[in-house]
Design an enzyme around this catalytic site. Structure first.
Site, short mmCIF file in Angstrom:
data_model
loop_
_atom_site.label_atom_id
_atom_site.label_comp_id
_atom_site.label_asym_id
_atom_site.label_seq_id
_atom_site.Cartn_x
_atom_site.Cartn_y
_atom_site.Cartn_z
N LYS A 1 -0.26 48.42 -5.24
CA LYS A 1 0.80 48.38 -4.25
C LYS A 1 1.84 47.33 -4.47
O LYS A 1 2.81 47.23 -4.54
CB LYS A 1 0.46 48.71 -3.05
CG LYS A 1 0.00 50.18 -2.68
CD LYS A 1 -0.60 50.47 -1.15
CE LYS A 1 -1.76 49.34 -0.53
NZ LYS A 1 -2.93 49.45 -1.33
N THR A 2 0.69 46.17 -4.30
CA THR A 2 1.74 44.88 -4.18
C THR A 2 2.24 44.68 -5.49
O THR A 2 3.38 44.19 -5.68
CB THR A 2 0.39 43.84 -4.06
OG1 THR A 2 -0.12 44.18 -2.92
CG2 THR A 2 1.34 42.28 -3.91
N GLN B 1 -6.54 50.64 5.44
CA GLN B 1 -7.00 49.23 5.53
C GLN B 1 -6.28 48.62 6.59
O GLN B 1 -5.98 47.52 6.85
CB GLN B 1 -6.28 48.69 4.25
CG GLN B 1 -7.12 48.97 3.09
CD GLN B 1 -6.40 48.36 1.91
OE1 GLN B 1 -6.77 47.05 1.88
NE2 GLN B 1 -5.96 48.98 0.72
N ARG C 1 -12.42 44.85 -2.11
CA ARG C 1 -12.02 43.38 -2.96
C ARG C 1 -12.79 43.31 -4.30
O ARG C 1 -12.22 42.27 -5.26
CB ARG C 1 -12.55 42.15 -2.18
CG ARG C 1 -11.75 42.10 -0.74
CD ARG C 1 -10.34 42.47 -0.93
NE ARG C 1 -9.91 43.95 -0.39
CZ ARG C 1 -8.84 44.34 -0.68
NH1 ARG C 1 -7.69 43.82 -1.43
NH2 ARG C 1 -8.68 45.82 -0.58
N1 LIG Z 1 -0.54 49.71 -14.21
C1 LIG Z 1 -1.45 49.02 -14.22
N2 LIG Z 1 -1.96 48.66 -15.06
C2 LIG Z 1 -3.16 47.67 -15.09
N3 LIG Z 1 -3.47 46.96 -14.15
C3 LIG Z 1 -2.73 47.37 -13.05
C4 LIG Z 1 -1.76 48.28 -12.75
N4 LIG Z 1 -1.24 48.38 -11.52
C5 LIG Z 1 -2.04 47.53 -10.90
N5 LIG Z 1 -2.74 46.70 -11.77
C6 LIG Z 1 -3.82 45.75 -11.32
O1 LIG Z 1 -4.69 46.12 -10.31
C7 LIG Z 1 -4.95 45.41 -9.47
C8 LIG Z 1 -4.56 45.82 -7.93
O2 LIG Z 1 -3.21 45.73 -7.78
P1 LIG Z 1 -2.71 45.23 -6.54
O3 LIG Z 1 -3.22 44.23 -5.94
O4 LIG Z 1 -1.29 45.40 -6.53
O5 LIG Z 1 -3.25 46.53 -5.61
P2 LIG Z 1 -3.01 46.94 -4.06
O6 LIG Z 1 -2.79 48.40 -4.04
O7 LIG Z 1 -1.76 46.06 -3.54
O8 LIG Z 1 -4.28 46.60 -3.43
P3 LIG Z 1 -4.65 46.17 -1.76
O9 LIG Z 1 -4.41 47.69 -1.23
O10 LIG Z 1 -6.09 45.71 -2.06
O11 LIG Z 1 -3.48 45.13 -1.38
C9 LIG Z 1 -4.40 44.06 -9.88
O12 LIG Z 1 -5.06 43.17 -10.59
C10 LIG Z 1 -3.26 44.46 -10.44
O13 LIG Z 1 -2.80 43.49 -11.59
MG LIG Z 2 -1.82 44.67 -2.09
#
Ligand SMILES: Nc1ncnc2c1ncn2[C@@H]1O[C@H](COP(=O)(O)OP(=O)(O)OP(=O)(O)O)[C@@H](O)[C@H]1O
Ligand SMILES: [Mg+2]
Length: 723
Positions: free
Chosen positions: A35-36, A251, A605
């Site tokens: 997401k981020t 979350q 995490r």
């Molecule tokens: N398409 C992708 N290919 C490879 N790695 C990815 C891809 N998308 C995300 N990631 C990696 O996956 C991990 C999680 O991504 P991110 O932190 O954006 O998730 P999030 O949904 O924001 O998580 P949270 O809910 O914990 O905030 C990061 O290390 C990111 O770089």
């Molecule tokens: Mg995030």
């Protein structure tokens, strides 16, 4: 311009979100689904493809650290400068708006932010000045009441006084508090948001200006916004502009602070043509970790419902370590981290997550003893240290004489013979005349309404602060601070105190000078003068940006502050009934569900390795407490977990059967005794040593006796016999 690099590495759903046409959009997805990452790429995409200028973007994140990271990531993927972009927390952004438009916001130019501690002191003084009994109106409760109302967007004048005396008086406190803050030019954290909302609500021209300017407002961790924050976002994007929200209902962990997960539904109902994109592939965690967290969260009802999958490996099962007690837990974690380091891994890829800050102490001790570098998030902020707050209070009062919170803090610090009698007179005069403390002081001095001695001390103080202002007005900030520390008497006061503590206070004062020397006004806050920008920084900075962050150190933090982060190896500690979930949460379904979400946040995490620990006994508030393993552990599927010491589990059920426990952790000899050793006591009979504390003459042992349970004994006097 070729922008394919912005979507190349993404999956189809992520790509759809990043490259979507301009629209209101919800990205709803579980932990670690990117997401981020999508948010960052989306911003870069909007600028490069839709030609949105940097100043047309407003990105809101949950912490300063996250804001800084996001700025860094966008900078990395954009071929141009993004200085003008507004990226910050709700508080930070609200503060900027109020600075820029203080007149429209009905604030004095030099208004200051007060922290929770200052706020509580103000509330306390108000309760006293209204002659209310603090037994019935504890300052802390009143503070909660006020902040809660503000978070709902309610001022005292909006609230119905009700019939009960208590309701009426609470309202009276709120109202008096509002008046006192207004007069002194003080703004608490909740007020920042409330004012920023009112600023836009009551100034159509200003509102339109910002609506035209911010073509896209994007919010990360949206599940933790409160009602007022949503109202503000909604208002700001109520024209030809768009709101993008990114979040995960599973979350949502700030319900206790007024966060309202219903905001997601509100968004879908109230915004024009909102598009929802779901991401289901997890890129962060191994199969076992992911599967177990999915199963855990399924025990909550009322979910929007999401399932995550990974194409990655299953990895190692989650390790469950059942410790004898809290010391054993600490030792186990430490030995695991040492082993991890020996295998060539970095300490900073390793995190220890706990439910409450107090749990960090034992780890700190153990790490210090083992010379393992560590970094604690959310410990005391540098700017919250007593000596730093004192120095800053001088700066604040110099900057704004009407700042009552600062006045109260330093009027007699160092001691200058301004006692309580004089202060009470000032407070009374202030209340009766509608003055600030400063104004009341000047009035009392001029009207000669104080004893000669008090008058001279008080005018000495007033002159001192006024003089500081003229003496330092041309100096750079760090010289200003240096001047104040040396001439206010603060430094001399701490020097006179002697001892280790005062030495460190003096060092901190020096550190403050260095901090101001190194302070650079953020590029996007150039409208502020150096002092104002620094004071805002001191008030709003999260304390997690300290230099040692870059050192290779084990990361310690609460599960709350781990939100959004990821680490190769994670230890969740103290996962026990009564601790996590806490006692009060076990009696209430809503709270229990929130605790479970927190557990989900903690578990997700971890990237490669997750260890969950619980201790059978733990010293809490000076008492030995026995806890069973958390229900959250029981909710994890057998196939995804592995008990490091299953025996301890069995033992817990049948304490009498303890015979020869296997001890896996490191243990040192205490006067010939070792952890796990079988011993005999003249009175209590046979037992097992389960903990040790201290060394030599003063060492103590905790022994679990088959007949009488656990007892702490002084090693030197217990006359234990090895068997
Ligand atoms: N398409 C992708 N290919 C490879 N790695 C990815 C891809 N998308 C995300 N990631 C990696 O996956 C991990 C999680 O991504 P991110 O932190 O954006 O998730 P999030 O949904 O924001 O998580 P949270 O809910 O914990 O905030 C990061 O290390 C990111 O770089
Ligand atoms: Mg995030």
């Amino acid at each position: 311009m070729d922008v394919s690099y912005l979507i190349d590495g993404l999956n189809d759903f992520q790509r759809a979100a990043v490259s979507a046409p301009e629209q209101n959009m919800l990205v709803l997805a579980g932990a670690g689904s990117g997401k981020t990452r999508v948010l960052t790429h989306r911003i870069a995409w909007l600028m490069q493809v839709e030609k949105i200028p940097t100043y047309g973007i407003l990105a809101v994140t949950f912490t300063n650290k996250a804001a800084k990271e996001m700025r860094g990531r966008i900078t990395d993927i954009c071929p141009f400068q993004i200085g003008g972009m507004w990226i910050g927390t709700f508080h930070g952004i609200a503060h900027r708006l109020l600075r820029l438009h203080y007149q429209e916001a009905n604030l004095p130019e030099q208004f200051q932010i007060i922290d929770s501690d200052d706020q509580q002191k103000m509330v306390k003084r108000i309760i006293k000045s209204l002659n209310l009994d603090e037994k019935y109106y504890p300052a802390k409760d009143m503070q909660w009441y006020i902040n809660d109302k503000k978070d709902e967007g309610l001022r005292a004048k909006h609230i119905d006084a009700g019939y009960s005396l208590q309701d009426k008086q609470r309202l009276q406190v709120y109202q008096a508090y509002e008046e006192a803050c207004q007069l002194a030019g003080l703004v608490d954290f909740a007020e920042l948001l409330l004012r920023a909302h009112e600023l836009l609500l009551n100034n159509a021209a200003l509102l339109h200006h910002y609506q035209d300017r911010f073509k896209h407002v994007l919010v990360d961790e949206f599940q933790d916004t409160n009602k007022l924050q949503y109202a503000w976002l909604n208002l700001l994007t109520d024209r030809d502009n768009y709101l993008t929200i990114v979040g995960d209902d599973d979350q949502s962990i700030y319900g206790w602070r007024g966060a309202d997960v219903e905001n997601i539904q509100r968004f879908l109902k109230e915004k024009t043509n909102p598009v929802t994109i779901r991401l289901e592939q997890n890129y962060r965690s191994t199969g076992h970790i992911l599967n177990a967290s999915n199963k855990l969260i399924q025990n909550n009802s009322d979910r929007l419902g999401k399932e995550l999958w990974t194409s990655g490996e299953d990895g190692e099962p989650i390790a469950i370590y059942s410790a004898f007690n809290d010391y054993d837990e600490t030792r186990y974690v430490t030995s695991q981290i040492q082993a991890w380091e020996r295998e060539g891994n970095k300490l900073c890829d390793c995190a220890i997550l706990y439910r409450s800050n107090a749990q960090s102490r034992l780890f700190e001790e153990q790490f210090m003893a083992n010379q393992l570098p560590y970094h604690i998030y959310g410990g005391q902020r540098f700017f919250d240290r007593l000596e730093i707050k004192d120095s800053i209070a001088y700066l604040r009062l110099m900057n704004n004489h009407q700042d009552d919170a600062a006045f109260e803090r330093i009027v007699n610090k160092p001691k200058r013979k301004i006692g309580n009698t004089t202060l009470d007179k000032i407070r009374l005069c202030a209340r009766e005349q509608g003055y600030t403390m400063w104004q009341a002081s000047v009035f009392l001095i001029e009207e000669k309404q104080l004893s000669a001695g008090a008058r001279s001390s008080l005018s000495g103080f007033i002159e001192l602060v006024s003089r500081f202002k003229s003496e330092t007005s041309e100096l750079p900030l760090f010289q200003m601070v240096d001047h104040i520390i040396n001439h206010s008497g603060l430094k001399a006061m701490f020097e006179a105190e002697k001892g280790e503590k005062s030495r460190s206070r003096i060092e901190n004062l020096q550190e403050l000078v260095s901090a101001t020397k190194g302070f650079v006004i953020p590029e996007e806050e150039q409208e502020m003068d150096e002092l104002t920008a620094f004071l805002a920084y001191a008030a709003l900075e999260s304390g997690d940006n300290q230099a040692d962050e870059f050192e290779d150190a084990v990361q310690l933090m609460t599960m709350h502050s781990a939100k959004g982060l990821e680490f190769s190896q994670v230890f969740m500690v103290g996962v026990e009934e009564g601790m996590f979930p806490g006692q009060r949460s076990t009696e209430d379904e809503t709270r229990l569900a929130e605790e479970r979400r927190l557990c989900y946040v903690g578990m997700t995490r971890a990237m490669q390795k997750l260890t969950i620990c619980h201790a059978e006994s733990r010293r809490l508030y000076g008492q030995e407490k026995f806890h069973s393993a958390s229900r959250f552990i029981a909710e994890l599927p057998e196939k995804d977990i592995h008990f490091v010491r299953k025996q301890a589990q069995v033992k817990r059920m049948q304490p009498a059967s303890i015979k020869a426990p296997v001890f896996n952790g490191e243990s040192q000899d205490v006067q010939g005794f070792k952890l796990g050793q079988q011993v005999k006591h003249v009175k209590f009979g046979e037992g097992t040593i389960i903990a040790q504390e201290g060394s030599g003459e003063n060492s103590r042992l905790q022994v679990h006796f088959s007949d009488v349970g656990s007892k702490w004994l002084m090693t030197a006097y217990a006359r234990l016999e090895a068997i």
